[in-house]
Design a protein around this motif. Sequence first.
Motif, PDB file in Angstrom:
ATOM      1  N   GLY A  65       3.675  -7.349  -3.605  1.00 27.35           N
ATOM      2  CA  GLY A  65       4.004  -7.659  -5.690  1.00 27.35           C
ATOM      3  C   GLY A  65       4.751  -5.793  -5.140  1.00 27.35           C
TER       4      GLY A  65
ATOM      5  N   LEU B 137       4.721  -7.050 -10.482  1.00 27.51           N
ATOM      6  CA  LEU B 137       4.835  -8.131 -10.540  1.00 27.51           C
ATOM      7  C   LEU B 137       4.900  -8.519  -8.778  1.00 27.51           C
ATOM      8  N   VAL B 138       3.824 -10.181  -8.665  1.00 24.98           N
ATOM      9  CA  VAL B 138       3.602 -10.722  -7.474  1.00 24.98           C
ATOM     10  C   VAL B 138       3.588 -11.742  -7.417  1.00 24.98           C
ATOM     11  N   ASN B 139       4.382 -12.535  -5.941  1.00 24.79           N
ATOM     12  CA  ASN B 139       4.299 -13.359  -5.793  1.00 24.79           C
ATOM     13  C   ASN B 139       3.696 -14.554  -6.917  1.00 24.79           C
TER      14      ASN B 139
ATOM     15  N   GLN C  50       7.758 -15.002  -9.036  1.00 32.42           N
ATOM     16  CA  GLN C  50       7.060 -14.024  -9.349  1.00 32.42           C
ATOM     17  C   GLN C  50       6.452 -14.076 -10.832  1.00 32.42           C
ATOM     18  N   LYS C  51       5.357 -13.501 -10.926  1.00 37.00           N
ATOM     19  CA  LYS C  51       4.545 -13.482 -11.867  1.00 37.00           C
ATOM     20  C   LYS C  51       3.612 -11.728 -12.007  1.00 37.00           C
TER      21      LYS C  51
ATOM     22  N   SER D  95       9.113 -14.211 -15.362  1.00 38.87           N
ATOM     23  CA  SER D  95       8.026 -13.885 -15.218  1.00 38.87           C
ATOM     24  C   SER D  95       6.657 -13.538 -15.518  1.00 38.87           C
TER      25      SER D  95
END
Length: 362
Positions: free
Chosen positions: A308, A327-329, A282-283, A258
């Motif tokens: 996130g 961290l977000v989708n 996630q990224k 991520s």
Amino acid sequence: MDNAQQAAQPVLKRTPLHAAHLRAGARMVEFGGWDMPVQYAGLKAEHQAVREQAGMFDVSHMGEFRVTGPDAEKFLQHVTTNDVSKLKAGRAHYNWLPGESGGLVDDIYIYRVGAEEFFMVVNASNIAKDWAHLQAQLGQHHAQLTDESDAWGLIAVQGPLSEEKLQPHTATDLSAAKKNSYFAARLFGFDVWLARTGYTGEDGFEIFVAADEAEKMWDKLLGIGLVPAGLGARDTLRLEAGFPLYGHEFSDTIHPLSSPYAWVVKEKEHLGRAHISAAPVQKLIGLSLDKVPVREGYPVFAGAQQVGTVTSGSSSPTLGHPIAMALVNAGSADADDFEVEVRGKRYPARRMGLPFYKRGGL
């Protein structure tokens, strides 16, 4: 406080520099089971000293393991994601200890001492966990593990003037030491190991010194004008540099890819490879805000949908405004505009590339 309450209070571990911090008037806090200095003169002043001159941190709470034997390299190749075989003696690199079923056991640094000898630095809160994990993976490898965590004091000297400040006090030519070099030296008359590594985004050296000599070394460094800095400045410095912190950006359950650190995973067989090879959902992104600082755990929205969570956030002394990592989708990670919810109210946040700060220019 009655006796029962006193008994319930956890006994915090102390580094070899604990007395020096108290003498300096540091504000002490609990950190991962350790009694650590969060600040001395103040976070902003300490942060600025490291960015513009040179400061120093007590990182003696970190763990140190030594790996020796004919299969030392083979063993480390199995339990890490980076390619240990590429390390030459006197070189170090950043590496990961992957879990068997996803996530990271820890993120670490490995130093090659010789053909059959390596030195490893692990996060303080993970010492016991990492030790148990490595012991469990040792199997039939002809290698020995030694926990040397109590034997070492570790002082990080960081900032653009680090080399200039240290050079008069060692016969070793520090200018010849490239980034990630690792070597024995004498500093102020003490036998030490020096590594041109750090966690601030600045140049510097990490000094491995015998635990019983650490306080004398600290005092020598104070005497040449190095500014002591605490955990507060260490956190804002590493956040500006976009460096992940275990327990925030990495954990046993967060997919390590991520983060923008795919380069740490090399084409080789290693523990947990199948799980790391799976695409993360996630990224990790950077966020910039105008006024309101945000903290770990605050929800991140894209439009009406929560996508996130903030993993680390603070006001940036260098940039002059709040920044955060989140961290977000993965499907939302390329959006330019987000909102972060703070105590029930949402504030606009713009996506920024990581790192927020790079030495030599923003």
